[in-house]
Design an enzyme around this catalytic site. Sequence first.
Site, PDB file in Angstrom:
ATOM      1  N   ARG A 117       0.732  -1.157   0.114  1.00 49.91           N
ATOM      2  CA  ARG A 117       0.016   0.099  -0.114  1.00 49.91           C
ATOM      3  C   ARG A 117       0.921   1.201  -0.113  1.00 49.91           C
ATOM      4  NH1 ARG A 117      -2.176  -3.349   4.004  1.00 49.91           N
ATOM      5  NH2 ARG A 117      -4.469  -4.109   3.710  1.00 49.91           N
ATOM      6  N   LYS A 153      -1.998  -2.381   7.990  1.00 47.54           N
ATOM      7  CA  LYS A 153      -3.123  -1.726   8.820  1.00 47.54           C
ATOM      8  C   LYS A 153      -3.200  -2.445  10.035  1.00 47.54           C
ATOM      9  CE  LYS A 153      -6.304  -0.239   4.880  1.00 47.54           C
ATOM     10  NZ  LYS A 153      -7.503  -0.531   4.154  1.00 47.54           N
ATOM     11  N   HIS A 202      -2.732   2.530  -5.489  1.00 46.18           N
ATOM     12  CA  HIS A 202      -3.594   1.249  -5.404  1.00 46.18           C
ATOM     13  C   HIS A 202      -3.920   0.428  -6.567  1.00 46.18           C
ATOM     14  CE1 HIS A 202      -5.422  -0.441  -1.548  1.00 46.18           C
ATOM     15  NE2 HIS A 202      -6.525  -0.925  -2.322  1.00 46.18           N
ATOM     16  N   ARG A 204      -1.116  -2.028  -6.696  1.00 37.34           N
ATOM     17  CA  ARG A 204      -1.740  -3.029  -5.655  1.00 37.34           C
ATOM     18  C   ARG A 204      -2.759  -4.253  -6.516  1.00 37.34           C
ATOM     19  NH1 ARG A 204      -1.696  -4.627  -0.316  1.00 37.34           N
ATOM     20  NH2 ARG A 204      -3.699  -5.117   0.603  1.00 37.34           N
ATOM     21  N   HIS A 236      -4.571  -9.095   3.508  1.00 37.22           N
ATOM     22  CA  HIS A 236      -6.044  -9.054   3.904  1.00 37.22           C
ATOM     23  C   HIS A 236      -6.232 -10.178   4.919  1.00 37.22           C
ATOM     24  CE1 HIS A 236      -7.015  -7.703  -0.535  1.00 37.22           C
ATOM     25  NE2 HIS A 236      -6.781  -6.788   0.333  1.00 37.22           N
ATOM     26  N   TYR A 255     -10.647 -10.060  -6.904  1.00 38.72           N
ATOM     27  CA  TYR A 255      -9.718 -10.280  -8.056  1.00 38.72           C
ATOM     28  C   TYR A 255     -10.016 -11.517  -8.852  1.00 38.72           C
ATOM     29  CZ  TYR A 255      -7.042  -6.857  -5.517  1.00 38.72           C
ATOM     30  OH  TYR A 255      -6.660  -5.907  -4.826  1.00 38.72           O
TER      31      TYR A 255
END
Length: 293
Positions: free
Chosen positions: A146, A170, A239, A242, A265, A274
Amino acid sequence: MDIAPFLSYLENVKRYSPHTLLAYKEDLGQFLDYCATINEVSDFPDVTSKMVREWMVIEMSKGRKATTTRRKLSVLRTLFKYLMREGRLAEDPTETIILPKTGRRLPVFVPDYQMDEILDSEDLQGGFPEVRDRLVLLMAYCTGMRRSELVGLKIRDIDFAGKSLVITGKGNKQRLIPLANELIADMQVYLEFRKKQITREHGYFFITDKGAPVYDKFIYRLVVRCLGKVTTSSKRSPHVLRHTFATQLLNNGACIEAIRALLGHSDLSATQVYTHNSFENLIKVFNQAHPRA
């Protein structure tokens, strides 16, 4: 209605990024202004579900997208759950609110031939700025990092011997990412340039021309400028790289669980989007290759 303790909780306990904290502050500020000016509410227990619904309708009437309204409601829910845990609320006024429906949007990605065109461009060859800019693009493309992770990357996070790096994502969660040989070679060249640019060591891997750590807008502008040379798509952001990383892995046979781990994730459903891009690619191949298509 003071939200300072809540923002402090998000920063110090949940480890939210400064960018996310600013977005939360702005969204909550808009809602609290509405409550104070329209409904003359001065304390959280006086907020009702009706007020939340009316505010959502007003936001949608301004032309806000459903995804934006859903995000704002998610922010409110996080706040009210915090207030309930703190004993300041008996009921959550957002509990009965139904989220507006949104259509599924496929992630935008850059085809591999366009990535080759960018990375092999003469514009990204030369001195320190060009070496750094190319490495930012290559690292995002080869690791799926990210923007905030690129900004926060430190030299100590890199293990050249083990061909890997530790990414802090995150929620302060860490994950291990393998490094390709091309990327390692470029990183080592960059570090040699970096030594000559920096005057005071701070440990951050990516630096500006003046030797300071890079920042969010620096990375964003760099990527937008470079992608603009090969694509007319309105989506040109870090992004997108990414998304490109994940899509290329999936199209070349990587399993969805491995991609989830590489992207960091926590929920597999966030990665499964995806697969839709991959299926779209299969449809194109079928239509071009099958004699009865």
